[in-house]
Motif scaffolding. Structure first.
Motif, PDB file in Angstrom:
ATOM      1  N   LEU A  36       1.021  -1.228  -0.007  1.00 17.38           N
ATOM      2  CA  LEU A  36      -0.015   0.034  -0.037  1.00 17.38           C
ATOM      3  C   LEU A  36       0.966   1.283  -0.117  1.00 17.38           C
ATOM      4  CD1 LEU A  36      -2.408  -0.899   2.526  1.00 17.38           C
ATOM      5  CD2 LEU A  36      -2.736  -1.438   0.320  1.00 17.38           C
ATOM      6  N   ASP A  37       0.590   2.170  -1.016  1.00 15.98           N
ATOM      7  CA  ASP A  37       1.371   3.384  -0.790  1.00 15.98           C
ATOM      8  C   ASP A  37       0.518   4.701  -1.051  1.00 15.98           C
ATOM      9  OD1 ASP A  37       0.434   2.878  -3.466  1.00 15.98           O
ATOM     10  OD2 ASP A  37       2.327   2.928  -4.627  1.00 15.98           O
ATOM     11  N   GLU A  38      -0.660   4.731  -0.956  1.00 17.03           N
ATOM     12  CA  GLU A  38      -1.524   5.940  -0.789  1.00 17.03           C
ATOM     13  C   GLU A  38      -1.763   6.422   0.195  1.00 17.03           C
ATOM     14  OE1 GLU A  38      -5.529   5.969  -1.939  1.00 17.03           O
ATOM     15  OE2 GLU A  38      -6.242   3.867  -0.907  1.00 17.03           O
ATOM     16  N   PRO A  39      -2.012   7.731   0.464  1.00 13.18           N
ATOM     17  CA  PRO A  39      -2.109   8.323   1.669  1.00 13.18           C
ATOM     18  C   PRO A  39      -3.317   8.166   2.762  1.00 13.18           C
ATOM     19  CG  PRO A  39      -1.698   9.878   0.109  1.00 13.18           C
ATOM     20  CD  PRO A  39      -1.931   8.649  -0.719  1.00 13.18           C
ATOM     21  N   ALA A  40      -4.220   7.463   2.066  1.00 13.27           N
ATOM     22  CA  ALA A  40      -5.658   7.129   2.772  1.00 13.27           C
ATOM     23  C   ALA A  40      -5.403   6.143   3.776  1.00 13.27           C
ATOM     24  CB  ALA A  40      -6.703   6.692   1.697  1.00 13.27           C
ATOM     25  N   ILE A  41      -4.266   5.510   3.762  1.00 11.86           N
ATOM     26  CA  ILE A  41      -4.205   4.255   4.732  1.00 11.86           C
ATOM     27  C   ILE A  41      -3.533   4.913   6.160  1.00 11.86           C
ATOM     28  CG2 ILE A  41      -3.712   2.774   2.921  1.00 11.86           C
ATOM     29  CD1 ILE A  41      -0.669   2.576   3.656  1.00 11.86           C
ATOM     30  N   ASP A  42      -3.237   6.265   6.066  1.00 11.63           N
ATOM     31  CA  ASP A  42      -2.522   6.645   7.427  1.00 11.63           C
ATOM     32  C   ASP A  42      -3.336   6.579   8.393  1.00 11.63           C
ATOM     33  OD1 ASP A  42      -0.451   7.585   5.621  1.00 11.63           O
ATOM     34  OD2 ASP A  42      -1.113   9.603   5.614  1.00 11.63           O
ATOM     35  N   LEU A  43      -4.659   6.952   8.521  1.00  7.10           N
ATOM     36  CA  LEU A  43      -5.386   6.880   9.790  1.00  7.10           C
ATOM     37  C   LEU A  43      -5.356   5.480  10.264  1.00  7.10           C
ATOM     38  CD1 LEU A  43      -6.875   8.736  11.788  1.00  7.10           C
ATOM     39  CD2 LEU A  43      -9.145   8.360  10.555  1.00  7.10           C
ATOM     40  N   ALA A  44      -5.535   4.536   9.265  1.00  6.91           N
ATOM     41  CA  ALA A  44      -5.904   3.107   9.826  1.00  6.91           C
ATOM     42  C   ALA A  44      -4.612   2.519  10.478  1.00  6.91           C
ATOM     43  CB  ALA A  44      -6.133   2.251   8.584  1.00  6.91           C
ATOM     44  N   VAL A  45      -3.218   3.242   9.941  1.00  2.54           N
ATOM     45  CA  VAL A  45      -1.931   2.665  10.406  1.00  2.54           C
ATOM     46  C   VAL A  45      -1.995   3.263  11.899  1.00  2.54           C
ATOM     47  CG1 VAL A  45       0.375   2.950  10.418  1.00  2.54           C
ATOM     48  CG2 VAL A  45      -1.051   2.589   8.280  1.00  2.54           C
ATOM     49  N   ILE A  66     -10.729   5.232   7.205  1.00  3.39           N
ATOM     50  CA  ILE A  66     -10.057   5.684   6.016  1.00  3.39           C
ATOM     51  C   ILE A  66      -9.737   7.103   6.299  1.00  3.39           C
ATOM     52  CG2 ILE A  66     -10.693   6.504   3.788  1.00  3.39           C
ATOM     53  CD1 ILE A  66     -12.978   4.426   3.883  1.00  3.39           C
ATOM     54  N   GLY A  67      -8.546   7.605   5.798  1.00  8.27           N
ATOM     55  CA  GLY A  67      -8.058   9.041   6.098  1.00  8.27           C
ATOM     56  C   GLY A  67      -6.585   9.132   5.934  1.00  8.27           C
ATOM     57  N   GLU A  68      -6.384  10.364   5.444  1.00 10.72           N
ATOM     58  CA  GLU A  68      -5.015  10.906   5.381  1.00 10.72           C
ATOM     59  C   GLU A  68      -4.540  11.563   6.722  1.00 10.72           C
ATOM     60  OE1 GLU A  68      -1.772  13.493   2.842  1.00 10.72           O
ATOM     61  OE2 GLU A  68      -4.000  13.220   1.962  1.00 10.72           O
ATOM     62  N   VAL A  69      -3.572  11.501   7.311  1.00  8.69           N
ATOM     63  CA  VAL A  69      -3.083  12.273   8.466  1.00  8.69           C
ATOM     64  C   VAL A  69      -1.927  13.189   8.181  1.00  8.69           C
ATOM     65  CG1 VAL A  69      -1.856  11.912  10.816  1.00  8.69           C
ATOM     66  CG2 VAL A  69      -3.631  10.450  10.015  1.00  8.69           C
ATOM     67  N   GLY A  70      -2.193  14.646   8.764  1.00  5.22           N
ATOM     68  CA  GLY A  70      -0.904  15.559   8.462  1.00  5.22           C
ATOM     69  C   GLY A  70      -0.082  15.555   9.688  1.00  5.22           C
ATOM     70  N   LEU A  71       0.763  16.401   9.362  1.00  2.00           N
ATOM     71  CA  LEU A  71       1.894  16.420  10.567  1.00  2.00           C
ATOM     72  C   LEU A  71       1.220  17.049  11.699  1.00  2.00           C
ATOM     73  CD1 LEU A  71       5.159  17.335   8.678  1.00  2.00           C
ATOM     74  CD2 LEU A  71       4.494  15.117   9.503  1.00  2.00           C
ATOM     75  N   THR A  72       0.223  17.926  11.715  1.00  2.00           N
ATOM     76  CA  THR A  72      -0.420  18.671  12.928  1.00  2.00           C
ATOM     77  C   THR A  72      -1.423  17.565  13.574  1.00  2.00           C
ATOM     78  OG1 THR A  72      -1.924  19.739  11.496  1.00  2.00           O
ATOM     79  CG2 THR A  72       0.077  20.936  11.807  1.00  2.00           C
ATOM     80  N   GLY A  73      -1.629  16.525  12.893  1.00  2.21           N
ATOM     81  CA  GLY A  73      -2.537  15.599  13.652  1.00  2.21           C
ATOM     82  C   GLY A  73      -3.902  15.634  12.983  1.00  2.21           C
ATOM     83  N   GLU A  74      -4.057  16.445  12.013  1.00  4.80           N
ATOM     84  CA  GLU A  74      -5.429  16.658  11.402  1.00  4.80           C
ATOM     85  C   GLU A  74      -5.677  15.351  10.386  1.00  4.80           C
ATOM     86  OE1 GLU A  74      -2.967  18.307   8.153  1.00  4.80           O
ATOM     87  OE2 GLU A  74      -3.085  18.325  10.347  1.00  4.80           O
ATOM     88  N   VAL A  75      -6.853  15.081  10.172  1.00  7.01           N
ATOM     89  CA  VAL A  75      -7.243  14.030   9.087  1.00  7.01           C
ATOM     90  C   VAL A  75      -8.034  14.754   7.964  1.00  7.01           C
ATOM     91  CG1 VAL A  75      -8.753  12.095   8.732  1.00  7.01           C
ATOM     92  CG2 VAL A  75      -7.837  12.441  10.985  1.00  7.01           C
ATOM     93  N   ARG A  76      -7.094  14.343   6.891  1.00  2.00           N
ATOM     94  CA  ARG A  76      -7.555  15.089   5.688  1.00  2.00           C
ATOM     95  C   ARG A  76      -8.381  14.307   4.572  1.00  2.00           C
ATOM     96  NH1 ARG A  76      -3.560  19.286   5.445  1.00  2.00           N
ATOM     97  NH2 ARG A  76      -3.993  19.621   3.354  1.00  2.00           N
ATOM     98  N   ARG A  77      -8.857  15.053   3.732  1.00  2.00           N
ATOM     99  CA  ARG A  77      -9.588  14.399   2.751  1.00  2.00           C
ATOM    100  C   ARG A  77      -9.143  13.470   1.520  1.00  2.00           C
ATOM    101  NH1 ARG A  77     -14.335  16.619  -0.183  1.00  2.00           N
ATOM    102  NH2 ARG A  77     -13.999  18.756   0.978  1.00  2.00           N
ATOM    103  N   VAL A  78      -9.826  12.380   1.456  1.00  2.00           N
ATOM    104  CA  VAL A  78      -9.298  11.414   0.421  1.00  2.00           C
ATOM    105  C   VAL A  78     -10.038  11.186  -0.790  1.00  2.00           C
ATOM    106  CG1 VAL A  78      -8.049  10.167   2.461  1.00  2.00           C
ATOM    107  CG2 VAL A  78     -10.607   9.443   1.511  1.00  2.00           C
TER     108      VAL A  78
END
Length: 459
Positions: free
Chosen positions: A366-375, A395-407
């Motif tokens: 897996l190499d897409e950002p949408a797996i960040d939150l599950a990890v 499902i979700g992308e995680v930013g460096l400030t801890g926010e969950v971003r749109r996928v």
């Protein structure tokens, strides 16, 4: 007698030098310079020999006056392969298939040859690694038998070109390109010069005669196709056949496709009678999931145009050493370190003295950002020893400030999760609204990693 002129050529990038160098200036690799004899002949032709795609002398033409012919793609009986190719095989295309030794490349192409031959297409299977009897033994094991399938064992490109000219097949299989040699090129088979010239000649044949050609390419220990990167630039489609030799599942992934979507993925299972396609890979990846185990989450990842549900497992344990270990299989190691830093800084989890082991079940990468939150949730679940609900999909992308971003493509991901019985979907808040979720599915929008941990782990 004239003295032979030699040059040194990098086997990775094709850089040429009059003298040997330990480090290639082109790609920076060490000990890749090989001595080759310079060719003085000028009889070699270019990729198309200045004939365009029709066999006659080509000239510059306004694009508005070029006539196009809409030809339907030729489909095989393997729907997984058809989708990876973009809907089927395009006439005159050049397809490169790479993979580890013994992974099943020759088996796949022999099966495809048989399926095409059954549809009244003539197929020429050229083997440079096996004799004709050895190929027949493998064909008997797979149940492959057809008068439209011609087998030819040869490594000389001039003999191969003559055979293609005489038989005029619809499809050509070359197994493998590293064993084929051009007699006018003095270097050894498999070298940069040989691979480049042989591929260019095969491309000329395929484009001028409208023959679809499949080429098998060996891979290096790093996992990339052996030979120069120019080989991947020349062909129309590059497919990688992945999987563990000791497991039955194989993944066919498109990394380049001029006639379809890249990053498409097809799942196959290796059985006694050959490869069989897996119609619903999500069920396969989740069928052995443990119930009530901490560190396990499910994510809906997009592989090309297909959503696939896979399980992410994490194991966090205290370390007795100064530097904790970070190991990941199927996920980028740097992404794991980044998410652990976010959990420690933004959520307050003390992970600096913890070993972390992460794995994607089933051997998928897996190499897409949408797996960040599950990890992130898997790591927190294992660290706190609190399991997530078995019916949660995250499902979700995680930013460096801890926010969950749109996928992207959230509707397809949610529909795939609902089809497999998941009741709650934890997704970014910004993905809510504007579409209708399936019945029986609860959507929970989260804005930060802390919010997601409260929803999934209760705090």
């Amino acid at each position: 007698m004239a003295k032979r002129k030699t040059k040194f050529m990098c086997q990775e990038c094709g850089y040429e030098s009059p003298k040997w160098m330990g480090k290639c200036p082109g790609c920076g690799q060490w000990n890749k310079m090989v001595e080759e004899v310079e060719s003085t002949g000028s009889t070699r032709r270019g990729a198309f020999a200045n004939t365009g795609n029709t066999g006659v002398a080509a000239k510059a033409t306004p694009i508005t006056s070029i006539e196009t012919i809409s030809e339907p793609r030729i489909t095989t009986d393997l729907n997984e392969l058809n989708r990876v190719l973009g809907g089927g095989v395009v006439r005159g295309s050049l397809v490169l298939i790479g993979g580890d030794p013994g992974i099943g490349k020759s088996t796949l192409l022999l099966q495809v040859s048989y399926q095409l031959a059954k549809k009244a297409h003539s197929v020429l299977y050229i083997s440079g690694e096996e004799s004709m009897r050895q190929t027949k033994l493998r064909a008997d094991r797979l149940g492959v038998t057809s008068d439209n399938l011609l087998v030819y064992s040869e490594t000389n490109l001039q003999e191969i070109s003559l055979t293609i000219e005489n038989t005029n097949p619809d499809f050509v299989i070359v197994d493998s390109i590293q064993t084929i040699f051009h007699p006018e090129v003095t270097s050894a088979p498999g070298s940069v010069s040989q691979v480049r010239e042989c591929t260019a000649e095969l491309m000329r044949i395929g484009k001028t005669k409208g023959i679809a050609i499949f080429i098998v390419g060996h891979v290096t220990k790093e996992g990339s196709i052996a030979g120069p990167r120019l080989l991947e630039h020349m062909v129309d489609t590059v497919l990688y056949f992945e999987g563990e030799r000791h497991h039955t599942y194989r993944i066919l992934r498109a990394v380049k496709n001029r006639f379809g979507s890249t990053n498409e993925m097809g799942i196959f299972e290796m059985k006694e009678m050959g490869l069989e396609e897996v119609a619903n890979p999500s069920e396969i990846f989740l069928e052995e999931r443990s119930q009530g185990a901490s560190g396990s989450t499910v994510v809906a990842s997009m592989e090309g145009t297909r959503p696939v549900l896979v399980e992410i497992q994490a194991l966090i344990s205290p370390t007795s050493f100064g530097n904790p270990r970070r190991m990941a299989t199927g996920i980028d190691h740097n992404r794991v370190s980044l998410l652990m830093a976010v959990l420690e800084k933004r959520v307050g989890l003390l992970l600096a003295n913890q070993d972390a082991y992460l794995k994607v079940a089933g051997g998928v990468k897996l190499d897409e950002p949408a797996i960040d939150l599950a990890v992130a949730v898997s790591i927190a679940s294992s660290f706190r020893d609190k399991p997530t609900r078995a019916t949660d999909c995250i499902i979700g992308e995680v930013g460096l400030t801890g926010e969950v971003r749109r996928v992207s493509r959230i509707e397809q991901r949610v529909q795939e999760a609902a089809k497999l019985g998941f009741e709650r979907i934890i997704l970014p808040e910004n993905n809510l609204g504007g579409w209708t979720p399936p019945r029986g599915v609860e959507l929970i929008g989260v804005s930060s990693v802390s919010h997601a941990l409260k929803v999934t782990l209760g705090g």
